[in-house]
Each structure stands twice: as structure tokens, then as C-alpha cells.
Design a protein around this motif. Structure first.
Motif, mmCIF file in Angstrom:
data_model
loop_
_atom_site.group_PDB
_atom_site.id
_atom_site.type_symbol
_atom_site.label_atom_id
_atom_site.label_comp_id
_atom_site.label_asym_id
_atom_site.label_seq_id
_atom_site.Cartn_x
_atom_site.Cartn_y
_atom_site.Cartn_z
ATOM 1 N N MET A 1 0.831 -1.211 0.000
ATOM 2 C CA MET A 1 0.000 0.000 0.000
ATOM 3 C C MET A 1 0.860 1.253 0.000
ATOM 4 S SD MET A 1 -2.910 1.255 2.721
ATOM 5 C CE MET A 1 -1.807 1.303 4.121
ATOM 6 N N ILE A 2 1.838 1.326 0.939
ATOM 7 C CA ILE A 2 2.757 2.472 1.018
ATOM 8 C C ILE A 2 4.171 1.935 1.172
ATOM 9 C CG2 ILE A 2 3.304 4.665 2.149
ATOM 10 C CD1 ILE A 2 0.617 4.375 3.641
ATOM 11 N N GLU A 3 5.081 2.504 0.416
ATOM 12 C CA GLU A 3 6.488 2.169 0.572
ATOM 13 C C GLU A 3 7.278 3.448 0.763
ATOM 14 O OE1 GLU A 3 7.801 -1.643 -1.801
ATOM 15 O OE2 GLU A 3 6.688 -0.303 -3.131
ATOM 16 N N LEU A 4 8.114 3.469 1.777
ATOM 17 C CA LEU A 4 9.002 4.595 2.052
ATOM 18 C C LEU A 4 10.436 4.146 1.801
ATOM 19 C CD1 LEU A 4 6.403 4.924 4.032
ATOM 20 C CD2 LEU A 4 7.784 6.661 5.131
ATOM 21 N N PHE A 5 11.156 4.923 1.029
ATOM 22 C CA PHE A 5 12.538 4.608 0.708
ATOM 23 C C PHE A 5 13.443 5.735 1.197
ATOM 24 C CE2 PHE A 5 9.863 2.542 -2.464
ATOM 25 C CZ PHE A 5 10.347 1.240 -2.456
ATOM 26 N N ASN A 6 14.144 5.468 2.317
ATOM 27 C CA ASN A 6 15.102 6.423 2.877
ATOM 28 C C ASN A 6 14.489 7.815 3.047
ATOM 29 O OD1 ASN A 6 17.672 6.939 3.935
ATOM 30 N ND2 ASN A 6 18.442 7.700 1.991
ATOM 31 N N SER A 64 0.228 2.753 -3.636
ATOM 32 C CA SER A 64 -0.418 1.872 -4.602
ATOM 33 C C SER A 64 -1.936 1.910 -4.479
ATOM 34 C CB SER A 64 0.075 0.433 -4.425
ATOM 35 O OG SER A 64 -0.224 -0.044 -3.122
ATOM 36 N N LYS A 65 -2.448 2.798 -3.631
ATOM 37 C CA LYS A 65 -3.885 2.953 -3.422
ATOM 38 C C LYS A 65 -4.239 4.436 -3.504
ATOM 39 C CE LYS A 65 -4.566 -1.454 -2.337
ATOM 40 N NZ LYS A 65 -5.384 -2.378 -3.140
ATOM 41 N N SER A 66 -5.545 4.732 -3.595
ATOM 42 C CA SER A 66 -5.995 6.129 -3.565
ATOM 43 C C SER A 66 -6.185 6.559 -2.117
ATOM 44 C CB SER A 66 -7.312 6.290 -4.331
ATOM 45 O OG SER A 66 -8.344 5.502 -3.764
ATOM 46 N N PHE A 67 -5.601 7.714 -1.770
ATOM 47 C CA PHE A 67 -5.606 8.212 -0.395
ATOM 48 C C PHE A 67 -6.435 9.485 -0.283
ATOM 49 C CE2 PHE A 67 -2.174 5.346 -0.244
ATOM 50 C CZ PHE A 67 -1.870 5.078 1.076
ATOM 51 N N SER A 68 -7.200 9.581 0.788
ATOM 52 C CA SER A 68 -7.871 10.839 1.090
ATOM 53 C C SER A 68 -6.844 11.831 1.624
ATOM 54 C CB SER A 68 -8.971 10.632 2.142
ATOM 55 O OG SER A 68 -8.423 10.488 3.450
ATOM 56 N N TRP A 69 -7.215 13.101 1.694
ATOM 57 C CA TRP A 69 -6.436 14.051 2.478
ATOM 58 C C TRP A 69 -6.738 13.747 3.949
ATOM 59 C CZ3 TRP A 69 -10.248 15.112 -1.054
ATOM 60 C CH2 TRP A 69 -11.517 15.356 -0.514
ATOM 61 N N PRO A 70 -5.908 14.194 4.890
ATOM 62 C CA PRO A 70 -6.223 13.966 6.308
ATOM 63 C C PRO A 70 -7.567 14.601 6.667
ATOM 64 C CG PRO A 70 -3.936 14.622 6.073
ATOM 65 C CD PRO A 70 -4.585 14.828 4.722
ATOM 66 N N ILE A 71 -8.501 13.786 7.063
ATOM 67 C CA ILE A 71 -9.842 14.280 7.372
ATOM 68 C C ILE A 71 -9.750 15.273 8.517
ATOM 69 C CG2 ILE A 71 -12.150 13.627 8.157
ATOM 70 C CD1 ILE A 71 -11.715 10.948 6.773
ATOM 71 N N GLY A 72 -10.350 16.427 8.325
ATOM 72 C CA GLY A 72 -10.238 17.511 9.294
ATOM 73 C C GLY A 72 -9.240 18.558 8.855
ATOM 74 N N PHE A 73 -8.424 18.249 7.831
ATOM 75 C CA PHE A 73 -7.436 19.201 7.315
ATOM 76 C C PHE A 73 -8.130 20.257 6.466
ATOM 77 C CE2 PHE A 73 -4.416 20.340 3.849
ATOM 78 C CZ PHE A 73 -3.456 20.956 4.621
ATOM 79 N N PHE A 140 -12.500 6.704 -1.575
ATOM 80 C CA PHE A 140 -11.072 6.471 -1.453
ATOM 81 C C PHE A 140 -10.827 5.042 -0.973
ATOM 82 C CE2 PHE A 140 -11.200 11.159 -0.747
ATOM 83 C CZ PHE A 140 -10.347 11.527 -1.783
ATOM 84 N N GLU A 141 -9.645 4.519 -1.301
ATOM 85 C CA GLU A 141 -9.273 3.195 -0.804
ATOM 86 C C GLU A 141 -8.669 3.275 0.589
ATOM 87 O OE1 GLU A 141 -7.949 0.526 -4.484
ATOM 88 O OE2 GLU A 141 -7.040 2.528 -4.546
ATOM 89 N N VAL A 142 -8.089 4.427 0.916
ATOM 90 C CA VAL A 142 -7.502 4.632 2.238
ATOM 91 C C VAL A 142 -7.924 5.999 2.754
ATOM 92 C CG1 VAL A 142 -5.394 4.708 3.613
ATOM 93 C CG2 VAL A 142 -5.490 3.242 1.582
ATOM 94 N N PHE A 143 -8.508 6.022 3.951
ATOM 95 C CA PHE A 143 -8.904 7.269 4.587
ATOM 96 C C PHE A 143 -7.915 7.601 5.698
ATOM 97 C CE2 PHE A 143 -12.741 5.980 2.508
ATOM 98 C CZ PHE A 143 -13.358 7.160 2.146
ATOM 99 N N LEU A 144 -7.408 8.830 5.678
ATOM 100 C CA LEU A 144 -6.486 9.312 6.695
ATOM 101 C C LEU A 144 -7.268 10.129 7.716
ATOM 102 C CD1 LEU A 144 -3.575 10.432 4.327
ATOM 103 C CD2 LEU A 144 -3.954 8.195 5.388
ATOM 104 N N SER A 171 -12.547 -0.239 2.130
ATOM 105 C CA SER A 171 -11.499 0.762 2.340
ATOM 106 C C SER A 171 -10.774 0.490 3.652
ATOM 107 C CB SER A 171 -12.093 2.178 2.356
ATOM 108 O OG SER A 171 -12.732 2.476 1.139
ATOM 109 N N ARG A 172 -9.681 1.200 3.851
ATOM 110 C CA ARG A 172 -8.925 1.059 5.083
ATOM 111 C C ARG A 172 -8.709 2.443 5.716
ATOM 112 N NH1 ARG A 172 -10.539 -3.057 3.997
ATOM 113 N NH2 ARG A 172 -9.487 -5.073 3.743
ATOM 114 N N ILE A 173 -8.305 2.441 6.982
ATOM 115 C CA ILE A 173 -8.107 3.676 7.739
ATOM 116 C C ILE A 173 -6.673 3.721 8.282
ATOM 117 C CG2 ILE A 173 -8.739 4.944 9.836
ATOM 118 C CD1 ILE A 173 -11.512 3.723 9.611
ATOM 119 N N ILE A 174 -6.045 4.874 8.178
ATOM 120 C CA ILE A 174 -4.826 5.146 8.933
ATOM 121 C C ILE A 174 -5.176 6.293 9.867
ATOM 122 C CG2 ILE A 174 -2.415 5.864 8.844
ATOM 123 C CD1 ILE A 174 -2.197 4.611 6.120
#
Length: 216
Positions: A1-6, A64-73, A140-144, A171-174
Motif C-alpha cells: 500500500m505504502i512504501e518509504l525509501f530512505n 499503490s492505493k488512492s488516499f484521502s487528504w487527512p480528514i479535518g485538514f 477512497f481506498e484509504v482514509f487518513l 477501504s482502510r483507515i490510517i
């Protein structure tokens, strides 16, 4: 879903630079994840990084998924435009049916006449409700989620919880929250951010235990 590289991210303070992430490389799965850390650790900054609102100082964030903006932002809203005008803009930006989206957001946000007033006149809670309603109107596929479940009165909070539970099958939540009851209700794994490091825990209770240790 998310990959962080350095990935590194810092902020300039009067006393120097605050390190949020320091060369983090990690793969984060498509799960409901609670983001934990002490005040100032960088939890909200992490959400903005993975949403694309902010860029890292160095490194790469891949989604690799569609992300919302941080809800409340509220930063994505133009303050001189009304709520309905902001909704029209976002609907066009995301290729949504404009009138359907306006109806959904107006009904969900419960802003009354303020829906037609400039966003600059909104309280922080009203802005969060508009952002929440706008997020719920797009699949969205992922809600922040950043500490937004307590927005509004008891009726609005119940509506918000029902909306989340309705979209969880697809969907999923972070979620960033200081409420462990909310984290346990919505999440099944955890991320702990501390001193520029980020640790993923498949077991949510292990993440909560680590968070508790940091607060001793």
C-alpha cells in the motif's frame, strides 16, 4: 500500500531542526493502522507525507492505493470560496458528479446556511465537518484520520462512526488519535513514531504497549 525509501523530514525551529523521520525505509500493508507517538513526534506530519500534501526533505514515498487528504485538514479549502464552491472544485478535480457530491456533502456536514458562506467564516469544527463530509463523498481506498472523531455533537459523531463502519469492507483507515478506545475500535495494527524512527507492529496491542512505554 505504502512504501518509504530512505525518507527524511525535518522542520526548522528557533532552537534548531526537529526531526520527524530520519532515513526511514518501510513497507506499510493495506490494513487499518493506528499511528501512535508522543505530542510533537510527527504523527500529523506523517499523514500529510503519505497523502502527498507535504513532500519529504529526501527519499521517496510510493502509494499503490488512492488516499484521502487527512480528514479535518482545512488547508485544501480556499478561504474566500463558500463551502459549496469548494465542493464543486474538489468534485471536478477528482472527476466526480458535481451535483451528487454537493448533495452528499451538504447532507453530511450539517452546516446549514454556512454551506453557502465563505470558508474563512467557519470555526475549526465546521471546517473539519466540511472536510469530513467531502471525504465521505469520495470512494477512497484509504482514509487518513487525524483526531476528527470528536468533531460535532453526539448526533454528528454517531453519523461519522456509522459512515466509517459502512466503508470499512472496501477501504482502510490510517488513524492518528490519543484515544486508545478509538484506535482499538477501528485499527488492527499500529505504527509508533519516536525520535525520527518509525516502527510497524502487526499486533496492535504491541504498538499500544510500546506507546505506553514512551509516555512513562
Amino acid at each position: 500500500m505504502i512504501e518509504l525509501f530512505n525518507v527524511s523530514k525535518t522542520y526548522k525551529l528557533k532552537s534548531g531542526r526537529k526531526t520527524i523521520l530520519n532515513g526511514v525505509t518501510a513497507s506499510i500493508p493495506w490494513k487499518n493502522i493506528g499511528v501512535l507517538g508522543r505530542n510533537g513526534a510527527g504523527k500529523s506530519t506523517f499523514l500529510r507525507l503519505i497523502s502527498g500534501i507535504e513532500e519529504p526533505d529526501s527519499g521517496i514515498v510510493k502509494r499503490s492505493k488512492s488516499f484521502s487528504w487527512p480528514i479535518g485538514f482545512r488547508g485544501s479549502f480556499h478561504p474566500m470560496l463558500s463551502g459549496i464552491e469548494n465542493v464543486r472544485f474538489v468534485a471536478r478535480l477528482y472527476g466526480q458528479n458535481t451535483e451528487e457530491m454537493i448533495d452528499k456533502v451538504e447532507d453530511f456536514a450539517e452546516l446549514g446556511q454556512f454551506f453557502y458562506e465563505p470558508v474563512k467564516t467557519y470555526s475549526s469544527g465546521m471546517g473539519a465537518r466540511l472536510a469530513f463530509g467531502l471525504s465521505m463523498a469520495i470512494k477512497f481506498e484509504v482514509f487518513l484520520v487525524d483526531e476528527v472523531m470528536a468533531v460535532g455533537d453526539a448526533k454528528f459523531q454517531a453519523k461519522s462512526k456509522a459512515a466509517f463502519k459502512a466503508m470499512l469492507p472496501t477501504s482502510r483507515i490510517i488513524m492518528v488519535s490519543h484515544s486508545m478506545s478509538s484506535i482499538r475500535e477501528y485499527c488492527d495494527s499500529g505504527l509508533v513514531i519516536d525520535n525520527g524512527r518509525m516502527t510497524y507492529f502487526e499486533d496492535l496491542e504491541e504498538a499500544i504497549a510500546r506507546y505506553a512505554e514512551l509516555n512513562k
